[in-house]
Write a protein that holds these residues in place. Structure first.
Motif, PDB file in Angstrom:
ATOM      1  N   ALA A  62      17.254 -42.343 -27.651  1.00  0.00           N
ATOM      2  CA  ALA A  62      17.937 -43.243 -26.675  1.00  0.00           C
ATOM      3  C   ALA A  62      18.802 -44.046 -27.607  1.00  0.00           C
ATOM      4  N   ASP A  63      18.302 -44.528 -28.481  1.00  0.00           N
ATOM      5  CA  ASP A  63      18.862 -45.525 -29.270  1.00  0.00           C
ATOM      6  C   ASP A  63      20.196 -44.925 -29.986  1.00  0.00           C
ATOM      7  N   ALA A  64      19.887 -43.741 -30.537  1.00  0.00           N
ATOM      8  CA  ALA A  64      21.374 -43.229 -31.155  1.00  0.00           C
ATOM      9  C   ALA A  64      22.509 -43.074 -29.896  1.00  0.00           C
ATOM     10  N   ALA A  65      21.890 -42.721 -28.724  1.00  0.00           N
ATOM     11  CA  ALA A  65      23.030 -42.424 -27.656  1.00  0.00           C
ATOM     12  C   ALA A  65      23.511 -43.818 -26.737  1.00  0.00           C
ATOM     13  N   GLY A  66      22.886 -44.953 -27.335  1.00  0.00           N
ATOM     14  CA  GLY A  66      23.234 -46.229 -26.912  1.00  0.00           C
ATOM     15  C   GLY A  66      22.610 -46.391 -25.512  1.00  0.00           C
ATOM     16  N   GLU A  67      21.557 -46.017 -25.309  1.00  0.00           N
ATOM     17  CA  GLU A  67      20.779 -46.202 -24.040  1.00  0.00           C
ATOM     18  C   GLU A  67      19.787 -47.424 -24.081  1.00  0.00           C
ATOM     19  N   ILE A  68      19.637 -48.015 -25.138  1.00  0.00           N
ATOM     20  CA  ILE A  68      18.740 -49.213 -25.095  1.00  0.00           C
ATOM     21  C   ILE A  68      19.359 -50.344 -24.638  1.00  0.00           C
ATOM     22  N   GLN A  69      18.890 -50.971 -23.673  1.00  0.00           N
ATOM     23  CA  GLN A  69      19.400 -52.221 -22.951  1.00  0.00           C
ATOM     24  C   GLN A  69      18.920 -53.621 -23.130  1.00  0.00           C
ATOM     25  N   GLY A  70      17.425 -53.393 -23.233  1.00  0.00           N
ATOM     26  CA  GLY A  70      16.874 -54.699 -23.649  1.00  0.00           C
ATOM     27  C   GLY A  70      16.351 -54.734 -24.947  1.00  0.00           C
ATOM     28  N   GLU A  71      15.012 -55.238 -24.904  1.00  0.00           N
ATOM     29  CA  GLU A  71      14.355 -55.216 -26.553  1.00  0.00           C
ATOM     30  C   GLU A  71      13.198 -54.813 -26.371  1.00  0.00           C
ATOM     31  N   ILE A  72      12.674 -53.699 -26.904  1.00  0.00           N
ATOM     32  CA  ILE A  72      11.776 -52.976 -26.960  1.00  0.00           C
ATOM     33  C   ILE A  72      10.838 -52.899 -28.410  1.00  0.00           C
ATOM     34  N   ILE A  73       9.803 -53.443 -28.225  1.00  0.00           N
ATOM     35  CA  ILE A  73       8.874 -53.621 -29.620  1.00  0.00           C
ATOM     36  C   ILE A  73       7.642 -52.571 -29.198  1.00  0.00           C
ATOM     37  N   VAL A  74       7.368 -51.711 -30.363  1.00  0.00           N
ATOM     38  CA  VAL A  74       6.158 -50.916 -30.314  1.00  0.00           C
ATOM     39  C   VAL A  74       5.508 -51.188 -31.459  1.00  0.00           C
ATOM     40  N   VAL A  75       3.986 -51.136 -31.321  1.00  0.00           N
ATOM     41  CA  VAL A  75       3.124 -51.342 -32.306  1.00  0.00           C
ATOM     42  C   VAL A  75       2.289 -50.057 -32.275  1.00  0.00           C
ATOM     43  N   PRO A  76       2.446 -49.225 -33.132  1.00  0.00           N
ATOM     44  CA  PRO A  76       1.594 -48.017 -33.008  1.00  0.00           C
ATOM     45  C   PRO A  76      -0.031 -48.237 -33.048  1.00  0.00           C
ATOM     46  N   TYR A  77      -0.303 -49.049 -33.982  1.00  0.00           N
ATOM     47  CA  TYR A  77      -1.814 -49.439 -34.109  1.00  0.00           C
ATOM     48  C   TYR A  77      -2.068 -51.082 -34.129  1.00  0.00           C
ATOM     49  N   ALA A  78      -2.603 -51.435 -33.218  1.00  0.00           N
ATOM     50  CA  ALA A  78      -2.716 -52.889 -32.842  1.00  0.00           C
ATOM     51  C   ALA A  78      -3.963 -53.445 -33.656  1.00  0.00           C
ATOM     52  N   ASN A  79      -4.741 -52.687 -34.421  1.00  0.00           N
ATOM     53  CA  ASN A  79      -6.058 -53.129 -34.817  1.00  0.00           C
ATOM     54  C   ASN A  79      -6.401 -52.556 -36.365  1.00  0.00           C
ATOM     55  N   PRO A  80      -5.798 -52.816 -37.497  1.00  0.00           N
ATOM     56  CA  PRO A  80      -6.160 -52.188 -38.576  1.00  0.00           C
ATOM     57  C   PRO A  80      -7.579 -52.652 -38.946  1.00  0.00           C
ATOM     58  N   LEU A  81      -8.056 -53.656 -38.365  1.00  0.00           N
ATOM     59  CA  LEU A  81      -9.523 -54.335 -38.914  1.00  0.00           C
ATOM     60  C   LEU A  81     -10.459 -53.298 -38.255  1.00  0.00           C
ATOM     61  N   GLY A  82     -10.327 -52.862 -37.031  1.00  0.00           N
ATOM     62  CA  GLY A  82     -11.234 -52.287 -36.358  1.00  0.00           C
ATOM     63  C   GLY A  82     -11.251 -50.646 -36.878  1.00  0.00           C
ATOM     64  N   MET A  83      -9.769 -50.319 -37.273  1.00  0.00           N
ATOM     65  CA  MET A  83      -9.550 -48.841 -37.452  1.00  0.00           C
ATOM     66  C   MET A  83     -10.492 -48.680 -38.993  1.00  0.00           C
ATOM     67  N   ASP A  84     -10.624 -49.427 -39.666  1.00  0.00           N
ATOM     68  CA  ASP A  84     -11.495 -49.512 -40.929  1.00  0.00           C
ATOM     69  C   ASP A  84     -12.965 -49.742 -40.603  1.00  0.00           C
ATOM     70  N   ALA A  85     -13.445 -49.952 -39.463  1.00  0.00           N
ATOM     71  CA  ALA A  85     -14.729 -50.327 -39.143  1.00  0.00           C
ATOM     72  C   ALA A  85     -15.697 -48.996 -39.039  1.00  0.00           C
ATOM     73  N   ARG A  86     -16.300 -48.411 -40.193  1.00  0.00           N
ATOM     74  CA  ARG A  86     -16.971 -47.289 -39.744  1.00  0.00           C
ATOM     75  C   ARG A  86     -18.558 -47.428 -40.103  1.00  0.00           C
ATOM     76  N   TYR A  87     -19.148 -46.653 -39.636  1.00  0.00           N
ATOM     77  CA  TYR A  87     -20.885 -46.826 -39.604  1.00  0.00           C
ATOM     78  C   TYR A  87     -21.278 -45.259 -39.843  1.00  0.00           C
ATOM     79  N   GLY A  88     -21.827 -44.942 -40.666  1.00  0.00           N
ATOM     80  CA  GLY A  88     -22.434 -43.716 -40.641  1.00  0.00           C
ATOM     81  C   GLY A  88     -21.492 -42.474 -40.372  1.00  0.00           C
ATOM     82  N   GLY A  89     -20.189 -42.687 -40.543  1.00  0.00           N
ATOM     83  CA  GLY A  89     -19.172 -41.940 -40.331  1.00  0.00           C
ATOM     84  C   GLY A  89     -18.300 -41.910 -39.187  1.00  0.00           C
ATOM     85  N   GLY A  90     -19.016 -42.707 -38.412  1.00  0.00           N
ATOM     86  CA  GLY A  90     -18.302 -43.082 -37.099  1.00  0.00           C
ATOM     87  C   GLY A  90     -17.467 -44.318 -37.039  1.00  0.00           C
ATOM     88  N   ILE A  91     -16.469 -44.266 -36.369  1.00  0.00           N
ATOM     89  CA  ILE A  91     -15.701 -45.605 -35.998  1.00  0.00           C
ATOM     90  C   ILE A  91     -16.025 -46.306 -34.994  1.00  0.00           C
TER      91      ILE A  91
END
Length: 385
Positions: A62-91
């Protein structure tokens, strides 16, 4: 303009460990509408990661085609603290190890902080007042404390999102149909989002409570009048926020991720962040009929005893008040006394299960959305009372 990708550094929890947030920005900074999308604030919920994996190429096109009109912010993972929280092999990334609790609760109430920074009455001109409040939002967020990794993460995420027009927080349930949570004040937008994603269960509240992430930038727009800001009663609710539950924890696949990404792109076009041509590329919305249910009309079924949860009805089933939805089986009991029935108080749609089958007394094992408010539901208690 081409996508801008940043790595925002976060505080190191211990020597030798570095953390960061990945942030993708499309469109002109400050452009309107501003849409913020994040995934996996509960770090043990992964369908949103897959949805964003498939969304980014769509936005690049969409960006390459000039179709973005506003501002779009994308955060693929919002919580690296929690993603590193493992206990006994489980997250176990739903709750913080530092004792600060559920990552999606108790986000800052910005209204009193904004009121202090407005320093005088609003003008009564909606557009000008909205921009003035947004300036105060940015100032208030910048002053939030950040002395711990958790505080810093919260301030960073709020700094990216709190002044947005639309905030989408991608989650999932244990086992569930697609559903969403949003505020009744923006019902029309919520139902449009549901239509774009093929969601049939839209849970709408007047006051969610609990301080969930997606409510922080929404509720401030009417809470300002509680802090004696003259003219605040005329402010529009200038932000739409939603928690989008992308089915269950195990629903991670390219097929589902691509389907959800297409729905998100359709929504971006609906709210004017992209041109309609971008939505055309996403294809038509799924054949679904969204239904809005009051949050206080959702029955949460709890296990009365410990044992194995066995569901007698499939997800999506229509059930009647008083109907047996599940049984909990005590493997230590005699067969004739081993099965304890669990009934619902609501007539409506069975839309969520607990993903765990070995349950304890009091564990929530299912949810039923109906039409009639339930007397035990409390305003501002989410579904946790």
């Amino acid at each position: 303009m081409p996508r801008q990708t940043e790595r925002l550094p976060l505080a190191s929890p211990t020597p030798g460990v570095a953390r960061h947030l990945m942030v993708h920005r499309y469109g002109a900074p400050g452009g309107r509408p501003k849409v913020y999308i994040q995934a996996s604030l509960h770090a043990d919920e992964w369908p949103g990661l897959m949805a964003i994996h498939h969304l980014l190429p769509l936005l690049d096109a969409a960006d390459a085609a000039g179709e973005i009109q506003g501002e779009i912010i994308v955060v693929p993972y919002a919580n690296p603290l929690g993603m590193d929280a493992r206990y006994g092999g489980g997250i176990v990334g739903r709750y913080a190890y530092d004792g600060s609790g559920n990552y999606n609760r108790d986000w800052a109430d910005l209204a009193p902080l904004i009121a202090q920074r407005l320093n005088g009455p609003l003008s009564g001109e909606a557009e000008a007042d909205v921009e003035r409040v947004r300036g105060a939002i940015r100032a208030a967020v910048a002053d939030l404390p950040s002395r711990t990794p958790m505080m810093e993460l919260r301030r960073t995420l709020m700094g990216l999102s709190a002044d947005a027009d639309h905030v989408l927080d991608l989650h999932c349930d244990g086992e569930a149909e697609l559903h969403l949570y949003a505020n009744e004040a923006r019902r029309e937008t919520a139902m449009g989002l549901a239509e774009d994603l093929g969601i049939e269960v839209a849970l709408l509240e007047e006051e969610a409570g609990g301080g969930a992430f997606d409510t922080a930038p929404v509720e401030l727009w009417w809470r300002l009048k509680e802090h004696d800001v003259p003219g605040a009663e005329r402010l529009p609710v200038a932000c739409f926020g939603a928690t989008v539950e992308l089915r269950g924890k195990g629903d991670v696949s390219d097929e589902l991720g691509a389907r959800d990404a297409a729905g998100l792109l359709r929504f971006l076009a609906r709210v004017g962040a992209t041109t309609p041509a971008a939505a055309d590329r996403a294809g038509p919305a799924p054949a679904a009929t969204p239904v809005g249910y009051r949050l206080d009309a959702v029955d949460t079924l709890n296990a009365p005893v410990a044992g194995l949860a066995c569901y007698l009805k499939p997800l999506g089933a229509t059930v009647q008040a008083g109907e047996v939805v599940a049984v909990v089986i005590d493997p230590a009991a005699e067969p004739g006394a081993a099965r304890t029935e669990v009934t619902t108080q609501q007539t409506g749609r069975l839309f969520a299960f607990n993903e765990h089958r070995l349950v304890q007394p009091g564990d929530r094992i299912a949810k039923v959305a109906g039409r009639e408010p339930l007397s035990y539901r409390k305003l501002g208690a989410l579904l946790e009372d």
